[in-house]
Write a protein that holds these residues in place. Sequence first.
Motif, mmCIF file in Angstrom:
data_model
loop_
_atom_site.group_PDB
_atom_site.id
_atom_site.type_symbol
_atom_site.label_atom_id
_atom_site.label_comp_id
_atom_site.label_asym_id
_atom_site.label_seq_id
_atom_site.Cartn_x
_atom_site.Cartn_y
_atom_site.Cartn_z
ATOM 1 N N LYS A 60 0.898 -1.067 -0.169
ATOM 2 C CA LYS A 60 -0.475 -0.037 0.074
ATOM 3 C C LYS A 60 1.048 1.102 -0.208
ATOM 4 C CE LYS A 60 -3.290 2.276 2.890
ATOM 5 N NZ LYS A 60 -4.169 2.047 4.097
ATOM 6 N N ASP A 62 1.079 5.267 -0.342
ATOM 7 C CA ASP A 62 1.285 6.081 0.171
ATOM 8 C C ASP A 62 1.717 7.482 -0.421
ATOM 9 O OD1 ASP A 62 0.078 9.411 1.248
ATOM 10 O OD2 ASP A 62 -0.649 8.483 3.405
ATOM 11 N N GLY A 65 -0.685 11.389 0.301
ATOM 12 C CA GLY A 65 -2.741 11.327 0.364
ATOM 13 C C GLY A 65 -2.704 10.896 -0.336
ATOM 14 N N THR A 66 -2.419 10.478 -1.197
ATOM 15 C CA THR A 66 -3.119 9.346 -1.815
ATOM 16 C C THR A 66 -2.543 8.334 -2.389
ATOM 17 O OG1 THR A 66 -3.359 11.229 -4.170
ATOM 18 C CG2 THR A 66 -3.585 9.227 -5.278
ATOM 19 N N GLU A 67 -4.081 7.098 -2.447
ATOM 20 C CA GLU A 67 -3.051 6.055 -1.434
ATOM 21 C C GLU A 67 -3.757 4.957 -2.943
ATOM 22 O OE1 GLU A 67 -6.535 2.816 0.109
ATOM 23 O OE2 GLU A 67 -5.486 3.675 1.570
ATOM 24 N N ASP A 123 9.809 1.143 0.864
ATOM 25 C CA ASP A 123 9.482 2.467 1.891
ATOM 26 C C ASP A 123 11.086 2.949 2.374
ATOM 27 O OD1 ASP A 123 7.386 4.697 3.472
ATOM 28 O OD2 ASP A 123 9.268 3.703 4.948
ATOM 29 N N THR A 135 5.053 6.552 1.488
ATOM 30 C CA THR A 135 5.104 5.869 2.204
ATOM 31 C C THR A 135 5.081 4.425 2.229
ATOM 32 O OG1 THR A 135 3.286 6.541 3.285
ATOM 33 C CG2 THR A 135 4.835 7.444 4.296
#
Length: 189
Positions: A60, A62, A65-67, A123, A135
């Motif tokens: 996942k 980030d 702010g956009t996933e 990461d 991240t």
Amino acid sequence: MSTSVSTPEDTRLIEEILARLTADLSMIMDRDMSVEGCSTERADSRPAGAGEIHISFRLKFDLGGTERFGYLLMPLPAAKTIAGYFMMIPDEQIEVLRQEGGLDAPTKDAILEIGNFMGSACDAVLASSFSSNVTVRAAGCQGVRADVRPAFPYEEGSELLVGRGQLRVHTFDPCGVILMIPPPDPGEG
């Protein structure tokens, strides 16, 4: 699947992620592990693992702010091998583990923990490569049938950065792995 040529920066990023991941896992397993012969491409669909059951280690992202999501896909026997060494199973029992059907609870737990290492390795590389707030975290694992694309939130047609290479774990024959990540914004590097 439509593809386009990747940039040298794409190749460097994929190679750095895979090198960090294999270095981290090698240290924990106390066995050699590497990915060789990396190739990269930009694609507009999710690739599938060919010919056998695979484990999809979901990631996942980030991106400020956009996933977005990605994965590292490897054949089940390779995932079992890494899990076995992670659990400190002796070399002579690893082959038995590789041949067993299914996964027992301790092997499943070890595979999930390997996924956490994958998220951390990705990461660390992205944090050192980009100035923006990027991240990556592990987002679970999934068994995937041969020639089936892993499931995760994805908008069909979105551009992906796809890396392929040959994973070598200790003395076992190499196997193909696929790393798929959302491509970094060119303005971030």
